[in-house]
Design a protein around this motif. Structure first.
Motif, PDB file in Angstrom:
ATOM      1  N   PRO A 141      -3.359  10.624  20.814  1.00  0.00           N
ATOM      2  CA  PRO A 141      -4.184  11.828  20.691  1.00  0.00           C
ATOM      3  C   PRO A 141      -3.755  12.899  21.685  1.00  0.00           C
ATOM      4  CG  PRO A 141      -5.550   9.864  20.744  1.00  0.00           C
ATOM      5  CD  PRO A 141      -4.164   9.426  21.080  1.00  0.00           C
ATOM      6  N   THR A 142      -3.737  14.126  21.200  1.00  0.00           N
ATOM      7  CA  THR A 142      -3.398  15.230  22.076  1.00  0.00           C
ATOM      8  C   THR A 142      -4.583  15.560  22.973  1.00  0.00           C
ATOM      9  OG1 THR A 142      -4.133  16.801  20.399  1.00  0.00           O
ATOM     10  CG2 THR A 142      -1.810  16.138  20.353  1.00  0.00           C
ATOM     11  N   ARG A 143      -4.394  16.539  23.851  1.00  0.00           N
ATOM     12  CA  ARG A 143      -5.471  16.930  24.760  1.00  0.00           C
ATOM     13  C   ARG A 143      -6.658  17.491  24.004  1.00  0.00           C
ATOM     14  NH1 ARG A 143      -3.815  17.678  30.105  1.00  0.00           N
ATOM     15  NH2 ARG A 143      -5.338  19.325  30.403  1.00  0.00           N
ATOM     16  N   LEU A 162     -16.290  25.158  10.172  1.00  0.00           N
ATOM     17  CA  LEU A 162     -15.056  24.567  10.672  1.00  0.00           C
ATOM     18  C   LEU A 162     -13.966  25.616  10.797  1.00  0.00           C
ATOM     19  CD1 LEU A 162     -14.926  21.290   8.525  1.00  0.00           C
ATOM     20  CD2 LEU A 162     -15.986  21.637  10.751  1.00  0.00           C
ATOM     21  N   THR A 163     -13.133  25.452  11.803  1.00  0.00           N
ATOM     22  CA  THR A 163     -11.955  26.293  11.983  1.00  0.00           C
ATOM     23  C   THR A 163     -10.802  25.396  12.400  1.00  0.00           C
ATOM     24  OG1 THR A 163     -12.430  26.714  14.320  1.00  0.00           O
ATOM     25  CG2 THR A 163     -13.344  28.265  12.734  1.00  0.00           C
ATOM     26  N   TYR A 164      -9.602  25.952  12.357  1.00  0.00           N
ATOM     27  CA  TYR A 164      -8.465  25.217  12.879  1.00  0.00           C
ATOM     28  C   TYR A 164      -8.525  25.196  14.398  1.00  0.00           C
ATOM     29  CZ  TYR A 164      -6.121  24.782   8.390  1.00  0.00           C
ATOM     30  OH  TYR A 164      -5.798  24.433   7.121  1.00  0.00           O
ATOM     31  N   CYS A 165      -8.046  24.089  14.977  1.00  0.00           N
ATOM     32  CA  CYS A 165      -8.076  23.908  16.423  1.00  0.00           C
ATOM     33  C   CYS A 165      -7.321  25.040  17.117  1.00  0.00           C
ATOM     34  CB  CYS A 165      -7.465  22.549  16.780  1.00  0.00           C
ATOM     35  SG  CYS A 165      -7.330  22.236  18.545  1.00  0.00           S
ATOM     36  N   TYR A 166      -7.895  25.569  18.166  1.00  0.00           N
ATOM     37  CA  TYR A 166      -7.274  26.670  18.892  1.00  0.00           C
ATOM     38  C   TYR A 166      -6.087  26.216  19.744  1.00  0.00           C
ATOM     39  CZ  TYR A 166     -10.589  30.413  17.837  1.00  0.00           C
ATOM     40  OH  TYR A 166     -11.321  31.402  17.216  1.00  0.00           O
ATOM     41  N   ASN A 167      -5.910  24.906  19.913  1.00  0.00           N
ATOM     42  CA  ASN A 167      -4.777  24.390  20.693  1.00  0.00           C
ATOM     43  C   ASN A 167      -3.600  24.031  19.798  1.00  0.00           C
ATOM     44  OD1 ASN A 167      -6.039  24.704  23.120  1.00  0.00           O
ATOM     45  ND2 ASN A 167      -6.495  22.548  23.444  1.00  0.00           N
ATOM     46  N   CYS A 168      -3.822  23.069  18.871  1.00  0.00           N
ATOM     47  CA  CYS A 168      -2.713  22.586  18.051  1.00  0.00           C
ATOM     48  C   CYS A 168      -2.557  23.361  16.745  1.00  0.00           C
ATOM     49  CB  CYS A 168      -2.883  21.099  17.757  1.00  0.00           C
ATOM     50  SG  CYS A 168      -4.335  20.704  16.746  1.00  0.00           S
TER      51      CYS A 168
END
Length: 682
Positions: A141-143, A162-168
């Motif tokens: 798992p990523t951070r 829901l939205t897409y993750c702001y990191n990955c």
């Protein structure tokens, strides 16, 4: 389970590993973990908070000496928690806890936790094939992985945005995340966190047996909803998007129910930026009403801006095209998690978060709603230099020093039964908690900059019209000039740490004996705030070069609700401490009233716990908690009774500075650094 969170890469391997983990956990009757902190990578996904409550009658237990009936009650609660977690696409519950609230023959059973998907690498030792294990290592798992939703995006158990993750930018995340665990160590946080509380009181008619249980059962769902709404409002008012360490306590009394929720709000970089709060009136009114609404809207906007500046929340700007993703239409969901009282016709009405909305709308349609908005704006932020949280460590602060101060505070107020309404009761309860925090900030002002960590509030209703609030926490100082310290040599660091140890003598230098009866906002309240020094009191004055115990081989036992001691290493665990104390008096007024009685009793509890740990060969108590503090009084007869139950872990610790300076010698207990432990606030 949860195709919405499965990525394109390594999907089959992840699915196989998840099935292996699920089958291993399903062999257990209840895959619950009471732990709140985990190693990096242990949590693959977090689904959210799951909870269950049940109202029972104790007189229905035919044989009180046998546990079968009570075990069946708890099994029912746990099975409901397990089913909620499964509905969220999770196979385990972490941060799990159970509690009860009893008034006469009525008992409220409560359980809560965080639904999660766990990493099989930590659960299946040696059962994964080599190639599969290698692929697992590649797909750890990523951070931001724990923020990704574990449930199917097209089959969500509740309406969400829901939205897409702001990191990955690959997986979907919710707009808000509630958990009962501490912030994962590998999570990316913007700014600092803060303590967020929701407080609620509701009156009920006095009744007996089944009628009383029915009245409580009817009130509980509405209280849960209002507490959740308060948490959402205050979280958005702080400009944050996640809660950690959530603890909701429902207390039942003869004529009222009280709810207190505490959590630590943070801004997770992986979640979207929270929208503002918009006030809207349901019915049109005159111009003065619209002007009042506009004025309140401006105050809310100003408060959000001030909080973002106070907690240093400055997220990077991200284009909306990358992360925008509306939720599916309600007809695409084949299942919804809803209570038995909900009908299928209500599903579309509950879909309040459909589509992309910039603001969280508060509709003011009655007096209660107006009171909620006013209470939202009356929460005063801590003074400059202070932070507070109910988790062990404040998110966003890493440069802690070894200077700590534990304290316990108990306040009791008696309400007037004349014209008592829900609004007046809520205001009294809010003022009680807010002024309790203010008094703590005032008494800890000599430790600025500092943070109140592991703030644990407990509310009880020992008698009719009597409210008791108990709080235990630890104040830890931190260094704002950490950047300047990184360029210092190891010798300078050692000298600075030794100087820090000596500075511990300056805790509460002027208040130890002079501030015994502070003013408080409730005239009928019975409260006192008195700091209790260590048995060696002379070491607390500024004009002493060394404490009298400097030449002694016996130090003062440290006490902290944390599981660790900043700037120290625990070398040995000596076992758990679980002690009960009962004290009563027939001369309450002569002992200083309720304030003097409680202060003396808690001071003795601290002293006896320290003596017990010292007799075991330890020099500290970690994970200290006051499980019960039951106080009852009879003013007419000048009598009072109190029962206290405390527990913790007896340990032996060594300061890291001692290990660095004299690494080859046997570490000794530094009495000089412990002479001001154990503030008692009663």
């Amino acid at each position: 389970m949860g195709s919405g969170s499965a990525g394109k890469e390594g999907g089959p391997f992840k699915a196989l590993l998840r099935q292996q983990t699920q089958s291993a956990l399903e062999q257990r009757e209840f895959p619950f973990f009471t732990l709140t902190a985990f190693p990096p990578g242990f949590l693959v996904h977090v689904g959210g908070v799951v909870s269950a409550r049940s109202v029972k009658l104790l007189d229905r237990i035919h044989n009180p000496d046998e546990p079968e009936t009570r075990d069946a009650w708890w099994a029912e609660i746990r099975q409901e928690i397990k089913s909620h977690a499964k509905a969220l696409g999770c196979h385990a519950v972490v941060g799990y806890s159970e509690s009860t609230s009893i008034c006469e023959e009525v008992c409220i059973l409560s359980a809560s936790g965080t639904a999660a998907v766990l990493n099989p690498r930590f659960l299946q030792d040696g059962t994964v094939e080599g190639c599969l294990e290698q692929r697992l290592e590649e797909n750890l798992p990523t951070r931001c992985g724990f923020c990704h939703i574990p449930y199917d995006e097209l089959n969500m158990p509740f309406p969400a945005h829901l939205t897409y993750c702001y990191n990955c930018r690959k997986q979907k995340v919710p707009d808000v995340l509630f958990t009962t665990i501490d912030l994962p160590t590998d999570a990316t946080v913007i700014g600092k966190g803060c303590l967020i509380q929701a407080r609620l009181c509701r009156l009920k008619k006095k009744a007996q047996a089944e009628a009383n249980a029915t009245a409580i059962s009817n009130l509980l769902p509405f209280m849960e909803y209002e507490v959740h709404t308060q948490l959402m409002n205050k979280l958005k008012l702080k400009g944050m998007n996640a809660l950690f360490g959530l603890r909701i306590q429902i207390t039942v009394g003869e004529n009222m129910l009280m709810g207190l929720a505490s959590a630590t709000g943070v801004y997770l970089a992986a979640l979207p930026t929270p929208g503002g709060i918009q006030i809207a009136g349901k019915t049109p009114n005159d111009g003065s009403y619209e002007q009042h609404i506009s004025h309140m809207q401006k105050k809310i906007n100003d408060t959000i801006a001030k909080n973002k500046e106070l907690y240093e929340i400055n997220p990077p700007e991200i284009s909306e095209e990358i992360i925008g993703s509306p939720i599916p239409e309600p007809r695409q969901r084949s299942r919804l998690l809803r209570s038995q009282s909900e009908s299928s016709d209500e599903v579309t009405e509950l879909d309040l978060s459909h589509g992309k909305k910039d603001a969280f709308v508060l509709e003011i349609d009655d007096t209660d709603a107006m009171e909620d908005v006013h209470s939202l704006l009356t929460d005063v932020p801590p003074p400059s230099g202070f932070y507070s949280c109910n988790t062990e460590i404040m998110p966003g602060i890493n440069n802690w020093t070894s200077e700590i101060q534990m304290f316990t505070s108990v306040r009791v107020i008696r309400l007037s039964s004349l014209n008592l309404t829900n609004q007046a009761l809520n205001k009294n309860f809010n003022d009680l908690c807010e002024n309790l925090l203010k008094s703590l900030y005032f008494k800890l002002r000599s430790m600025i900059p500092c943070c109140l960590c592991h703030v644990n509030f407990t509310v009880s209703l020992p008698e009719d019209e009597l409210i008791q609030v108990t709080v235990t926490a630890v104040a830890i100082t931190f260094d704002k000039n950490q950047a300047l310290q990184t360029t210092k040599t190891p010798v300078e660091k050692s000298l600075q740490r030794a100087s820090t140890d000596n500075e511990e003598l300056l805790q509460f230098p002027l208040e130890l004996c002079s501030d015994s009866l502070p003013s408080h906002p409730f005239p009928p309240a019975k409260a006192v705030t008195v700091e209790k020094a260590s048995p060696v009191g002379d070491g607390n004055f500024r004009n002493r070069s060394a404490p009298p115990c400097a030449n002694s081989t016996v130090g003062v036992v440290k006490m902290t609700p944390l599981s660790f001691i900043p700037g120290a290493k625990i070398t040995k665990y000596l076992g758990i401490i679980n002690m009960f104390f009962i004290r009563e008096t027939t001369s309450l007024r002569e002992e200083g009233g309720v304030s003097g009685f409680l202060h003396a009793f808690i001071a003795e509890v601290f002293a006896m716990v320290r003596a017990h740990v010292a007799a075991l060969g330890g020099n500290a108590v970690v994970s200290y908690i006051m499980k019960q503090c039951v106080f009852m009084e009879n003013p007419n007869k000048n009598q009072a009774q109190c029962l206290i139950n405390v527990s913790g872990d007896a340990v032996v610790f060594v300061r890291e500075s001692d290990l660095e300076v004299v690494s080859s010698q046997q570490p000794t207990i530094n009495c000089q650094s412990s002479c001001t432990e154990g503030e008692v606030t009663t």
